[in-house]
Structure formats: structure tokens, C-alpha cells
Design a protein around this motif. Sequence first.
Motif, PDB file in Angstrom:
ATOM      1  N   ALA A 216       0.806  -1.218   0.000  1.00  0.00           N
ATOM      2  CA  ALA A 216       0.000   0.000   0.000  1.00  0.00           C
ATOM      3  C   ALA A 216       0.836   1.264   0.000  1.00  0.00           C
ATOM      4  N   HIS A 217       1.951   1.253   0.735  1.00  0.00           N
ATOM      5  CA  HIS A 217       2.749   2.478   0.877  1.00  0.00           C
ATOM      6  C   HIS A 217       3.939   2.531  -0.079  1.00  0.00           C
ATOM      7  N   SER A 218       3.917   1.716  -1.122  1.00  0.00           N
ATOM      8  CA  SER A 218       5.029   1.784  -2.077  1.00  0.00           C
ATOM      9  C   SER A 218       4.600   1.862  -3.534  1.00  0.00           C
ATOM     10  N   VAL A 219       3.413   1.323  -3.885  1.00  0.00           N
ATOM     11  CA  VAL A 219       3.013   1.360  -5.294  1.00  0.00           C
ATOM     12  C   VAL A 219       2.817   2.802  -5.749  1.00  0.00           C
ATOM     13  N   GLY A 220       3.281   3.059  -6.960  1.00  0.00           N
ATOM     14  CA  GLY A 220       3.266   4.415  -7.501  1.00  0.00           C
ATOM     15  C   GLY A 220       4.502   5.205  -7.143  1.00  0.00           C
ATOM     16  N   MET A 221       5.121   4.885  -6.004  1.00  0.00           N
ATOM     17  CA  MET A 221       6.213   5.703  -5.480  1.00  0.00           C
ATOM     18  C   MET A 221       7.586   5.064  -5.587  1.00  0.00           C
ATOM     19  N   TYR A 222       7.631   3.760  -5.830  1.00  0.00           N
ATOM     20  CA  TYR A 222       8.895   3.024  -5.937  1.00  0.00           C
ATOM     21  C   TYR A 222       8.813   2.078  -7.127  1.00  0.00           C
ATOM     22  N   GLY A 223       9.975   1.685  -7.614  1.00  0.00           N
ATOM     23  CA  GLY A 223      10.034   0.666  -8.652  1.00  0.00           C
ATOM     24  C   GLY A 223       9.806   1.215 -10.048  1.00  0.00           C
ATOM     25  N   PRO A 224      10.170   0.441 -11.072  1.00  0.00           N
ATOM     26  CA  PRO A 224       9.971   0.869 -12.463  1.00  0.00           C
ATOM     27  C   PRO A 224       8.490   1.124 -12.742  1.00  0.00           C
ATOM     28  N   GLY A 225       8.186   2.318 -13.209  1.00  0.00           N
ATOM     29  CA  GLY A 225       6.803   2.667 -13.516  1.00  0.00           C
ATOM     30  C   GLY A 225       5.896   2.738 -12.315  1.00  0.00           C
ATOM     31  N   GLY A 226       6.487   2.736 -11.105  1.00  0.00           N
ATOM     32  CA  GLY A 226       5.671   2.760  -9.899  1.00  0.00           C
ATOM     33  C   GLY A 226       5.178   1.392  -9.471  1.00  0.00           C
ATOM     34  N   ALA A 227       5.864   0.327  -9.917  1.00  0.00           N
ATOM     35  CA  ALA A 227       5.415  -1.038  -9.631  1.00  0.00           C
ATOM     36  C   ALA A 227       5.668  -1.474  -8.201  1.00  0.00           C
ATOM     37  N   GLY A 228       6.294  -0.643  -7.384  1.00  0.00           N
ATOM     38  CA  GLY A 228       6.412  -0.941  -5.971  1.00  0.00           C
ATOM     39  C   GLY A 228       7.779  -1.414  -5.535  1.00  0.00           C
ATOM     40  N   MET A 229       7.889  -1.692  -4.238  1.00  0.00           N
ATOM     41  CA  MET A 229       9.175  -2.022  -3.642  1.00  0.00           C
ATOM     42  C   MET A 229       9.682  -3.391  -4.076  1.00  0.00           C
ATOM     43  N   ALA A 230       8.792  -4.363  -4.273  1.00  0.00           N
ATOM     44  CA  ALA A 230       9.232  -5.681  -4.734  1.00  0.00           C
ATOM     45  C   ALA A 230       9.904  -5.559  -6.095  1.00  0.00           C
ATOM     46  N   ALA A 231       9.342  -4.738  -6.968  1.00  0.00           N
ATOM     47  CA  ALA A 231       9.938  -4.521  -8.286  1.00  0.00           C
ATOM     48  C   ALA A 231      11.263  -3.784  -8.155  1.00  0.00           C
ATOM     49  N   GLN A 232      11.334  -2.811  -7.251  1.00  0.00           N
ATOM     50  CA  GLN A 232      12.570  -2.058  -7.074  1.00  0.00           C
ATOM     51  C   GLN A 232      13.687  -2.947  -6.539  1.00  0.00           C
ATOM     52  N   LEU A 233      13.344  -3.880  -5.649  1.00  0.00           N
ATOM     53  CA  LEU A 233      14.349  -4.744  -5.035  1.00  0.00           C
ATOM     54  C   LEU A 233      14.597  -6.023  -5.826  1.00  0.00           C
ATOM     55  N   GLY A 234      13.897  -6.187  -6.936  1.00  0.00           N
ATOM     56  CA  GLY A 234      14.170  -7.313  -7.829  1.00  0.00           C
ATOM     57  C   GLY A 234      13.597  -8.645  -7.396  1.00  0.00           C
ATOM     58  N   CYS A 235      12.549  -8.624  -6.567  1.00  0.00           N
ATOM     59  CA  CYS A 235      11.976  -9.893  -6.111  1.00  0.00           C
ATOM     60  C   CYS A 235      10.487 -10.004  -6.426  1.00  0.00           C
ATOM     61  N   ALA A 236      10.009  -9.221  -7.398  1.00  0.00           N
ATOM     62  CA  ALA A 236       8.578  -9.236  -7.713  1.00  0.00           C
ATOM     63  C   ALA A 236       8.104 -10.608  -8.150  1.00  0.00           C
ATOM     64  N   ASP A 237       8.974 -11.376  -8.815  1.00  0.00           N
ATOM     65  CA  ASP A 237       8.575 -12.705  -9.269  1.00  0.00           C
ATOM     66  C   ASP A 237       8.417 -13.690  -8.121  1.00  0.00           C
ATOM     67  N   GLN A 238       8.924 -13.338  -6.934  1.00  0.00           N
ATOM     68  CA  GLN A 238       8.799 -14.194  -5.759  1.00  0.00           C
ATOM     69  C   GLN A 238       7.555 -13.873  -4.929  1.00  0.00           C
ATOM     70  N   VAL A 239       6.874 -12.802  -5.280  1.00  0.00           N
ATOM     71  CA  VAL A 239       5.647 -12.408  -4.578  1.00  0.00           C
ATOM     72  C   VAL A 239       4.468 -13.028  -5.315  1.00  0.00           C
ATOM     73  N   ASP A 240       3.756 -13.919  -4.660  1.00  0.00           N
ATOM     74  CA  ASP A 240       2.632 -14.602  -5.307  1.00  0.00           C
ATOM     75  C   ASP A 240       1.401 -13.717  -5.395  1.00  0.00           C
ATOM     76  N   LEU A 241       1.116 -12.996  -4.313  1.00  0.00           N
ATOM     77  CA  LEU A 241      -0.057 -12.135  -4.253  1.00  0.00           C
ATOM     78  C   LEU A 241       0.368 -10.774  -3.719  1.00  0.00           C
ATOM     79  N   LEU A 242       0.033  -9.727  -4.455  1.00  0.00           N
ATOM     80  CA  LEU A 242       0.434  -8.371  -4.073  1.00  0.00           C
ATOM     81  C   LEU A 242      -0.810  -7.521  -3.909  1.00  0.00           C
ATOM     82  N   MET A 243      -0.918  -6.899  -2.756  1.00  0.00           N
ATOM     83  CA  MET A 243      -1.998  -5.958  -2.494  1.00  0.00           C
ATOM     84  C   MET A 243      -1.480  -4.542  -2.701  1.00  0.00           C
ATOM     85  N   GLY A 244      -2.265  -3.725  -3.379  1.00  0.00           N
ATOM     86  CA  GLY A 244      -1.916  -2.320  -3.550  1.00  0.00           C
ATOM     87  C   GLY A 244      -3.134  -1.457  -3.304  1.00  0.00           C
TER      88      GLY A 244
END
Length: 425
Positions: A216-244
Motif C-alpha cells: 500500500a505504501h510503495s506502489v506508484g512511489m517506488y520501482g519501475p513505472g511505480g510497480a512498488g518495492m518488490a519490483a525495485q528490489l528485484g523480487c517481484a517474481d517471488q511475490v505470489d499475491l500483491l496488495m496495492g
Amino acid sequence: MVDYRAFFAEKISEIKGNGQYRTFIEIERLAGRFPTALHHHKDGPREITVWCSNDHLGMGQHPEVVAAMQRSIERSGVAAGGSRNISGTNHTHVLLEREIAELHGKEAGLTFITGYAVNDAVLGVLGKLLPGVVFFSDELNHASMILGMRATRAERRIFRHNDPSHLEELLSAADPDVPKVVAFESIYSMDGDIAPMPELCAVAKRHNALVYVDEAHSVGMYGPGGAGMAAQLGCADQVDLLMGTFAKGYGTAGGYLVGDAPIVDAVRSFAPAFIFTLAMPPALAAAALTSVRKLRESDNERILLHHRAQLVKSLFQEAGIPLVSTESHIVPVLVGDAHLCKELADRLLEDHLCYAQPINFPSVPRGTERLRINPSPVHSPAAVRHFVSAVDEVWDDLGLPRVPAPVTGSGTGTEPAPALRAGAR
């Protein structure tokens, strides 16, 4: 005979006495001029500067976002007219769900009227459908996550905040054959600290656990295109379910889930919090869709957000004003006393026309009361300096303690060990 009125009046009296009573500051945001807002003061309306809004990037007043909402109202009216299942699915909902799934590189997306409802719905479905499931939950997870898990009556094991080693210990002790869900947040709203996401995900995957992350507190503000902290830290593929949520970085309202299509479909099909509630108004979906698309195209808002946040943090540190954390764009100023925290906020508003809401128990533990400052791109550097100067002045007047300024200007301030579980979703 029970005197119900007196009973509840006594309860209110108790929280007033210990500093927990919450007062609402009546304001009107001024579109195109925010963070300036109109404060309906007892002596009449006056203009103030807001420092505690969750509209972190100022997208709630972006001309294209406003225009998208207006066009949708003219086309479809002000409401969806029903639940998603009964006449309430608008074409804009479908477009928005496709957009967020694409943003996060997931198979499917689902939108909700609030972010709170997302956590309640998803964790509720996981807890009720997965036989014998065990939740592994960060001790500082948001109230909506905690209550969503509790309601299922599934077993819940709590790992120490942001501690992969403790999570490993708990998972290792669990039956390897039972379903497991590891649930945590990427950025914790009251402390502003960031989860060690790659490490937590790696531990979860070693034990075949499903990973659920509240971003909730990272989408739009972090990561490529605002995809969030998981995307910024390179572990988005390890997150099965993401709430925003659309209520913070995107400046509108509502929440969403993205993930594997069968799981998202199960939430759509089994979650009471989705089935039995009104669909997001189409105009809101149109505004959110426009905001998501704009922030996928532009980094300017994110760059300015982090510049302003860093300026606020460095000036506070130079003044010796204690901060809970300096890891993210959220700047929590530690006061440590409920009554003094409210007095600080009241003086800032009354004398300096700066609005910062005091945060107290149960949102934060007693003794860690604070002002949670949310700088944004629409706060000018001059406004930042004026605000910090105002805090500095009132801090002195109240005799609040200071801490040594960090030598490099990049220190972490003070780091209490709070148990923070609240905040708007």
C-alpha cells in the motif's frame, strides 16, 4: 438496569484522559493549490498547509486525473449501481484490472472499494480454503491483515519484525506438508521502515510458502513505472499475491489484488468482502486508471517525492529532532508523549498554519507517540524549510528532548521498537 449512554460516555472520558481521544481537523483540499487547504477554524475559514496527507505524489489534483473522473461521471453517473456480480461491473473496472496486472507482471488483477477490503478478502479466502493452512505474519502487520487472518481461525505464527532468521526458524518447525502463507508489508506506514523483501521471499520459497505482500505504501512511489518495492528490489517474481491501493501514490481511492489467475478468481468467487459490497464507482476507476498510466510514463513525481522527503529528514536531523526511521519517504517525528504530541500538533496548526496529525495508541504503542510527516512533490523547498522551522520553534517551547545530529547527515535518528499496526488503507 444498564445506562448505555453513561457507559459509553465513560469510555470516551477514559480515552480523553489518557490522550488517546482523536479529534478531526475539518479541511477542504484546494484543487490545483494543494498542499494548501481551507481549515474551517472556530474563528472562520483560513488557509493552511497539510503535512500528513496520504496523497504522496499530489495525483489527487492532477489535471488529467480530475478530467478523467469528470468525463466518467458525465458518461456513467456517480456510482456503479450495484455489486460487481449484479450490474456493477463497468468496462473501466476491467481496463483498470488489466492495467495493474500488467504493471506488476502478474496474470490477473481485481479491484476493491477499499484497500482494507483487499486484505480482509484475500487472507480470509486463503485461511478458509487452504486445508490446515498456517499463516506466518510479521508482528507489525496492518490491522486489516491481522483481523483478516484472525477471522479465519487458522493457525497464525508471528515472526519478529523484518526478521528473516526468525521466519526461517518458525517455518522450519512447521509441518512441511501443510499449506503456508507468509504475510508482510513492504513499507510500514507508522515507522516508515522497509522490509528485507528478497530475504523474506527467499526464506518463504525454501519452505514452499505462498508470499502475500501489502504494498500500500510503495506502489506508484517506488520501482519501475511505480510497480512498488518488490519490483525495485528485484523480487517481484517471488511475490505470489500483491496488495496495492489507489489511495496513496495514485491519489484516488480503492484497493487491488494482483497474482496468479486461479487465486485471484478464487478471491472473486469466494470472498464476502468482494461479493457483498458495492463496486468501485466507475468515475473513481477512471481516475485511478489515468493516475496509474501517468505514473508508468513519468518518473518526475517519484524523483521529487524522494528529494522533498530527504530534505525534510536532513533538516530535522540537523535540528536534533528525533526520527523513528529515515528509510523511506515517510518521516515519523518521535515525541513519545500523547499529550505533548497533541500540543505540538495544535500549536503548529494554530500558530504556524501547518497541519500534522498526532499519531497515538493504538496506532502506535504508548510512549512512541509521533507526528507522521508526509512530504510530497507539491511541497516546495521553501515550504519544507518553513515547516521544519515551525516544528523546531514549538519543540523548544514544549521542552521536548533532542538527539545529536548525525555526523554524515544520513543517520537513522532514534530507533525504538514499536508495534505499529494501523493506518488508512
